[in-house]
Design a protein around this motif. Sequence first.
Motif, PDB file in Angstrom:
ATOM      1  N   ASP A 497       0.856  -1.176   0.000  1.00  0.00           N
ATOM      2  CA  ASP A 497       0.000   0.000   0.000  1.00  0.00           C
ATOM      3  C   ASP A 497       0.896   1.230   0.000  1.00  0.00           C
ATOM      4  N   THR A 499       1.639   5.342  -0.646  1.00  0.00           N
ATOM      5  CA  THR A 499       1.042   6.677  -0.662  1.00  0.00           C
ATOM      6  C   THR A 499       2.139   7.730  -0.804  1.00  0.00           C
ATOM      7  N   ARG A 516      -2.525   7.295  -4.203  1.00  0.00           N
ATOM      8  CA  ARG A 516      -2.382   5.998  -3.554  1.00  0.00           C
ATOM      9  C   ARG A 516      -2.411   4.888  -4.595  1.00  0.00           C
ATOM     10  N   ILE A 517      -1.440   3.985  -4.497  1.00  0.00           N
ATOM     11  CA  ILE A 517      -1.398   2.815  -5.376  1.00  0.00           C
ATOM     12  C   ILE A 517      -1.308   1.565  -4.500  1.00  0.00           C
ATOM     13  N   LEU A 519      -0.909  -2.358  -4.682  1.00  0.00           N
ATOM     14  CA  LEU A 519      -0.518  -3.501  -5.496  1.00  0.00           C
ATOM     15  C   LEU A 519      -0.836  -4.777  -4.733  1.00  0.00           C
ATOM     16  N   ILE A 559      -4.428  -3.962  -9.370  1.00  0.00           N
ATOM     17  CA  ILE A 559      -3.916  -2.680  -8.884  1.00  0.00           C
ATOM     18  C   ILE A 559      -5.107  -1.805  -8.523  1.00  0.00           C
ATOM     19  N   HIS A 561      -5.902   1.977  -7.619  1.00  0.00           N
ATOM     20  CA  HIS A 561      -5.253   3.286  -7.666  1.00  0.00           C
ATOM     21  C   HIS A 561      -6.303   4.367  -7.438  1.00  0.00           C
TER      22      HIS A 561
END
Length: 777
Positions: A497, A499, A516-517, A519, A559, A561
Amino acid sequence: MINFFSIIRKIFLILFIFSIFIPIKKVQGNELFEIKAKKIEYDDAKNLIKADGNANAIHSSGKKIYADQILYYRNKNLIITKNNSKYIDGENILTANTFTYNANNKVIEAIGNVVLIDKEDNKFFFNSFKYNENTQIGYGNEIEANISDGSFLSSKKIIINKKNNITNLNAAKFTTCSNVKNNKNEFCPSWSLNSKKIIHDKNKKRVTHKNAVLKLKKIPVFYSPYISHPDPSVKRQSGFLPPVAKTLTNIGRTIQIPYFWAINDDKDLTLTPTYYSDEYDFLRSSYRQAFKNGSLIIENGYSKGYKNLNKTGRTKGSRNYLFANYSGNIPSTLFNENQIEFKLQRVSQQNFLRVNKINTKLFKNDIRSLENSFQISGSDSNKRFSTKIGVFENLDISDNSKYTYYLPDGVFSLNKKFANFNSNFNTLFQGKKFSKNQKQFKIRNNISFDSKGIVFKNNGISSVAKLSLYNNNIYNDDVSNQKDNTNIDNYFTFALDNTLPFVKFSKNSYQILTPRIFLKYTSGKMLNAYDSEKLLNFSDVFSMNRTNNLDTPEVGASIGHGFDYTFNKNKKNSNFTKITTSLGLGQVLRKDREKLMPNKSSLNNSSSDIVGYFKYSLNGDEVDLNIRNEDKISFLSNFKNNNLTINHNFNIENDFSEMVSNNTILSGSYNKFYTALKFEEKNNHVGSEKSGSINIKKLIGDNYYFNFESKRNLKTNNSEYLKFGINFENDCILSSLTLSRDFYFDKDITSSKTLVFGITIKPFSDNFGPDLTDLIN
């Protein structure tokens, strides 16, 4: 009213207060008091001892008497205090113009502005009070009492017979209203109970009202020649409770006359016969028992059914219900705290409780699922265990498929911290039989680890690593769309996580933008969740299992996002002093379509719907409502501040072609006007619904407000309900004139139109008032 009768006990304090003078027969030989003053004289002709100027008499026990002057007439055996007389014993303060005690006939009298203030800050006022020690009878005139809880009492005359322990009050008035005054500045409570005579028998521990009239303002609305109830020293005593009259839309007029039976100190029974004007009568009972480590409640009721079977949906046969609940603690074994709970719930007809508007501590009339179960649970600071066996019944299903059997259903969880990781272990087990003959047994084990946030100082990125090991064991026997026999599935999930917050500060505001991504990869085989009701929301984008279903966890690589944005500003010298705005958008991406994922969530596509939220809040200064005791008036919370709030949650097609889900709530208050609007919409793969509701409140005068509520199905253009009302509320009473229409149909429940004038006196739970429905039907 019941709070007042504790006042009677306070009056006996006065008797004790004056009794301290009894030992004084000869001042020379009396050692109980030490008299001091600026000037002390002895008049031999009058045989008088006079103490002048800040005179005080201090008792050997520490009690004190103060007055401008204390006189003792030795030949008359008479003690008198004059002006600013005060008595203090550490808990109570008694003041009067004059205290008089005649030791010959043993008569004690307080005259002029007699005031008693007790340790709870209750205040009692008399014009005069006299007590004869020989006859043990006391007389008081023009008593008033302001109780610390806000209630008020007045009486023309009070007679206290200490020998027989009986107190009489003549021409007495009681109310819980505070100092409410009319246009002439006269005390005019919204309600009061006015009795010609009140008798308090302390031996029998009963309070009796004779010729009692309930008044609203100055208008009499209810009369009873006789009302009796236990005094405040009795926590529970057998007797009739106040009757309640109601009109039920689908039944007609009713009256309830409850009887409370105090069987023992630890158990009681309440019988409530309900008499119907148009239908068979109905009997309810409530049994309660307290144990050393637990409590039991049993609620049940019985009716012969409907007398009139001509109305739509009505069927023959009796009606009954039975609810029981036991809960308690059991000795410590594996855990510090251990509990046991047993539930029994049964209703003979699915709408019986709803039709008769039956509500108790164990259930509400709109209950739709019944639970019959036995549960044991335990917990410590970092672990928890619970197991349950039982049967659940869905009241909206008519055949045997309404039953679901659990044998057993339980969970064990354990939390631990290891260095930079928080860990959690959960095991869930469940055996059930449902939809007639379908059987299933599950054991689910999950171990998860979350690291603390790792911040890369060079670029400001913060990363949290998450790990989950999930084992799902399911045995199926004739379960729809599931393989029979044992199915074992193992899942491993790893996620990062990430950011990257951007922050801007100014003098009176700040802004935070957080891209924010998320994966994530989960191993294993995807099971069929296509028909699930799951609807994707913003928090799901960054979740370890977006289906929120342990039977069908999401698998594969994906993902999530999106971003969060927050803006906060404080404005000085403005009607609106604080502005807060927050916004979030997110989406889930995967390489290929996953057809078995929930269709309504759009997670079965390579690009999910775009989900988001928008919140806006505008807050202003408090509004001056000019209403007394605001903390006791519930509706005022809608008008206390000028404000505007918008909450919007939405799902949009990934090509922005259509809004598939929309939930918007707008509410605000300005200048004593409150409005709340709600709009809900579902389209395309999410559903086909559209509805709107509105609630408007307008403060139209001191303590008066107008209320309007409505909900409409915008797909069919039909109303679900309408309600108009004029309401009045202060600290002690709530009244309303309400016109309502309900368009709900379900078997023996039909559409209704009612006009009701309701009155609720706040110390009592039920309302009363005339039913005016016949005027509009």
